[in-house]
Structures are given as C-alpha cells and as structure tokens.
Scaffold this motif. Structure first.
Motif, short mmCIF file in Angstrom:
data_model
loop_
_atom_site.label_atom_id
_atom_site.label_comp_id
_atom_site.label_asym_id
_atom_site.label_seq_id
_atom_site.Cartn_x
_atom_site.Cartn_y
_atom_site.Cartn_z
N PRO A 68 -7.63 9.05 18.54
CA PRO A 68 -7.55 8.97 17.16
C PRO A 68 -6.47 10.32 17.09
O PRO A 68 -6.03 9.84 15.65
CB PRO A 68 -9.02 9.35 16.81
N GLU A 69 -6.10 11.13 17.24
CA GLU A 69 -4.91 12.08 16.76
C GLU A 69 -3.64 12.11 16.87
O GLU A 69 -3.37 12.06 16.45
CB GLU A 69 -5.28 13.03 18.69
N ASN A 70 -3.46 10.31 17.28
CA ASN A 70 -2.45 9.32 16.81
C ASN A 70 -2.05 8.72 15.86
O ASN A 70 -0.94 7.71 15.79
CB ASN A 70 -1.68 8.56 17.77
N VAL A 71 -3.61 8.55 15.37
CA VAL A 71 -3.27 7.48 13.80
C VAL A 71 -4.13 8.59 12.55
O VAL A 71 -4.91 9.22 12.65
CB VAL A 71 -4.77 6.70 14.35
N ALA A 72 -3.26 8.34 12.08
CA ALA A 72 -3.44 9.00 10.57
C ALA A 72 -3.51 7.99 9.37
O ALA A 72 -2.53 6.69 9.66
CB ALA A 72 -2.25 9.85 10.12
N VAL A 73 -4.63 7.73 8.60
CA VAL A 73 -4.93 6.20 7.43
C VAL A 73 -4.32 7.24 6.44
O VAL A 73 -5.35 8.88 5.94
CB VAL A 73 -6.50 6.01 7.23
N VAL A 74 -3.43 7.06 5.59
CA VAL A 74 -3.56 7.84 4.50
C VAL A 74 -3.83 6.76 3.13
O VAL A 74 -3.30 5.55 2.88
CB VAL A 74 -1.72 7.76 4.18
N SER A 75 -3.95 7.52 1.61
CA SER A 75 -5.18 6.33 0.27
C SER A 75 -3.91 6.65 -0.46
O SER A 75 -3.05 7.53 -0.91
CB SER A 75 -5.98 8.06 -0.01
N PHE A 76 -3.42 5.39 0.03
CA PHE A 76 -2.35 5.03 -1.66
C PHE A 76 -2.77 5.50 -3.01
O PHE A 76 -1.95 6.02 -3.67
CB PHE A 76 -2.31 3.92 -1.92
N GLU A 77 -3.34 5.28 -3.64
CA GLU A 77 -4.45 6.18 -4.91
C GLU A 77 -3.72 7.50 -4.44
O GLU A 77 -3.20 8.21 -5.73
CB GLU A 77 -5.53 5.88 -5.02
N GLU A 78 -4.19 8.05 -3.68
CA GLU A 78 -3.84 9.37 -3.63
C GLU A 78 -2.66 10.25 -3.11
O GLU A 78 -1.42 11.16 -4.29
CB GLU A 78 -4.80 10.42 -2.15
N MET A 79 -1.41 8.94 -2.61
CA MET A 79 -0.19 9.25 -2.93
C MET A 79 0.60 9.24 -4.18
O MET A 79 1.18 9.70 -4.18
CB MET A 79 0.53 8.42 -1.75
N CYS B 203 0.64 -0.92 -0.23
CA CYS B 203 0.25 0.00 0.23
C CYS B 203 0.66 1.25 -0.55
O CYS B 203 0.00 1.95 0.31
CB CYS B 203 -1.39 -0.29 1.32
N GLY B 204 1.91 1.36 0.11
CA GLY B 204 2.66 1.86 -0.59
C GLY B 204 4.11 2.86 0.84
O GLY B 204 4.13 4.02 0.94
N THR B 205 4.13 0.94 1.62
CA THR B 205 4.89 1.60 3.33
C THR B 205 6.44 2.30 2.83
O THR B 205 6.73 3.58 3.74
CB THR B 205 4.91 0.93 3.67
N SER B 206 6.36 1.49 1.69
CA SER B 206 7.92 2.08 1.50
C SER B 206 8.43 3.75 1.15
O SER B 206 9.59 3.77 1.40
CB SER B 206 8.90 0.95 0.08
N THR B 207 7.19 3.64 0.25
CA THR B 207 7.25 5.21 -0.45
C THR B 207 7.39 5.92 0.85
O THR B 207 8.03 7.44 0.62
CB THR B 207 6.54 5.00 -1.21
N VAL B 208 6.29 5.99 1.48
CA VAL B 208 5.61 7.51 2.59
C VAL B 208 6.85 7.20 3.77
O VAL B 208 7.63 8.28 4.52
CB VAL B 208 4.66 6.72 3.28
N HIS B 209 7.73 5.41 3.87
CA HIS B 209 8.29 6.24 5.07
C HIS B 209 9.67 6.20 4.25
O HIS B 209 10.83 6.98 4.46
CB HIS B 209 8.90 4.24 5.01
N GLU B 210 10.03 6.57 3.28
CA GLU B 210 11.65 6.90 2.62
C GLU B 210 11.00 8.62 2.94
O GLU B 210 12.21 9.52 2.66
CB GLU B 210 11.59 5.88 1.43
N HIS B 211 10.04 8.69 1.93
CA HIS B 211 10.00 10.50 2.29
C HIS B 211 9.67 10.95 3.16
O HIS B 211 10.77 12.34 3.69
CB HIS B 211 8.00 10.71 1.39
N ILE B 212 9.16 9.94 4.91
CA ILE B 212 9.38 10.86 6.06
C ILE B 212 11.53 10.86 5.95
O ILE B 212 11.50 11.61 6.95
CB ILE B 212 8.89 9.86 7.06
N CYS B 213 11.88 9.89 5.97
CA CYS B 213 13.00 10.03 5.99
C CYS B 213 14.47 10.24 5.48
O CYS B 213 15.65 11.19 6.27
CB CYS B 213 13.72 8.26 6.32
#
Length: 258
Positions: free
Chosen positions: A168-179, A22-32
């Motif tokens: 809830p403020e500690n959980v973010a749900v991110v859309s792969f398609e929007e990414m 679902c794009g975990t590698s991509t979002v992790h790389e961008h965060i890092c």
C-alpha cells in the motif's frame, strides 16, 4: 558504473497509470517540472502494453525502455525517471514483475463526469464512434459494464488488483476534483509520496482538456450513467481505507463518490 540495462530494473521510479480523463496529463506535467525528475521521451509510452494498447508513439520501437525514460549515466545520480500511460491500469502484475519498488499514481474522478469526458474526446477525434451514437448504443446494450466508456469508469476491480500486487505504501490514489480545486496542495502531497521536496507548479496548466458544452443527448447519457453508478458509490473508498492506500488528499469527500 552500472548501466541502466543491467541495473535489475531499478527504473522506472514512478508511473502514472491512469485513469484516462482523470488528470493524468496534468499530474505528469507537474511531476516532470520538478528539478529532480527527468522527462521521458513522451507521455504515454505504453511500453508495457505494446501488445494491445495500439498507441505506441512513433520513434520508440527501436529504443530500450531506459532510453525512453531519458536515463543517462549513473543510475544512482539522485534523479527520478518515470512516465504516464493510462493503459497500464490493467497490467499491475507486469509493472510489479519489472520493478516491484516502483511508485504507482492512480488518478480518479467522478465516474459519470469521467465517462462523459471520454465520450466527448472520442467524438472530437472520431475515435471508436458507435453506430447511431453513444446514447443509442448504451440504451441497446445488454450489459452497460461492457460499454467501453462505462468500463473505464468502473474503478473497484482495477484498483483492487494494484493493491493485491503492490504494497500500500507504493500506491497513491489522487482525486481529480481536488487537483482541479487546489493543484499546489495536491502536488505537494504527490511530491512527498515520491520523496521529493515540494516545488511551485504552474497552476494554470490543464492537459488533454475536452469541450465543455452539454447537448440534450449528453444530458440523457448522464442520467443513465448516474443511475448505473449510484448503487456502488462508496465501496471503493471502503476498499482504499481497508488496504491503507495513500489517498491524496486523505480528507477528500470525493473518494466516497468514486
């Protein structure tokens, strides 16, 4: 100076917990790539799932968790430490017990295309192959929800458990398609969730990609999956809205398809 080992587990600051493909590698790389984020020993440490993940990286068994996260010096140095391990999607209580303040990022994708991507990855790596192939396996399954690639696309219960444990403020749900559509805009919201100033990302980066070709067998699998997931589409979005989870982006129509 307080050492990380005695800091009452004020680390990690963030965890990307899945879902796989679902794009975990991509979002992790961008965060890092953010200047205030320290890159961990490797992506997918599987530290909290060592008893069953089976993919713990070599060279990590002898290290403490703060060492794997790259923690050095003063824990109040303004830097953020975290990692991405999709296996964590099934252990929300373990994560909370270690650090109840950690920020959780959950990546979601259309369940049908996610499952197909997982099948292609398994076939490419000759991993968890089914006798006779996945199509025959799915056709003969008494309960499709027990098939591994289908189970990993059933998001409702797993996300609900995170929202049962974490505020809830500690959980973010991110859309792969929007990414995939607008990575900079999505990452700006992810950075804000982590209390980081936005920075420019390398929008051409794609992590853990699998081949795109579609075989007749995959088309038949897609048809089976489409029928299976049709009935429950939209229920997860209702849960996310009812629990006030942070949706990134909040206006994405894709959340109704998960």
């Amino acid at each position: 100076m307080t050492s990380p080992a005695s800091a009452a587990h004020s680390y990690p600051h963030f965890l990307v917990v899945g879902v796989m493909k679902c794009g975990t590698s991509t979002v992790h790389e961008h965060i890092c790539t953010h200047p205030r984020v320290v890159r961990a020993f490797t992506k997918e440490l599987h530290y909290f799932t060592r008893d069953f993940a089976g993919r713990v990286p070599l060279g990590s068994w002898s290290k403490e968790y703060h060492e794997l996260l790259g923690w050095q010096g003063d824990p109040n140095d303004g830097m953020l430490y975290g990692e991405a391990s999709p296996s964590y999607i099934v252990v929300p209580q373990r994560l909370y017990d270690f650090n109840p303040d950690v920020k959780i990022v959950i990546m979601l994708r259309d369940p049908v295309t996610r499952a197909l991507s997982q099948i292609r990855q398994y076939e490419e790596k000759s991993f968890r192959l089914k006798e006779g192939g996945y199509l025959a396996h799915m056709k003969s399954a008494a309960d499709l929800s027990k098939v591994d690639v289908v189970l990993d696309s059933i998001y409702f219960n797993r996300v609900q458990k995170f929202l049962d444990v974490f505020p809830p403020e500690n959980v973010a749900v991110v859309s792969f398609e929007e990414m995939a559509s607008d990575p900079q805009a999505v990452m700006n919201e992810v950075f804000a969730f982590l209390n980081l100033d936005p920075v420019a990302i390398e929008t051409g980066y794609v992590g853990a990609a699998t081949r795109k070709e579609r075989t007749p067998e995959q088309q038949e699998i897609k048809s089976i999956l489409t029928d299976y997931f049709f009935e429950n589409r939209g229920k997860l979005h209702q849960l996310l809205k009812a629990r006030n989870a942070r949706l990134i982006p909040s206006a994405s129509d894709w959340f109704d398809k998960y």
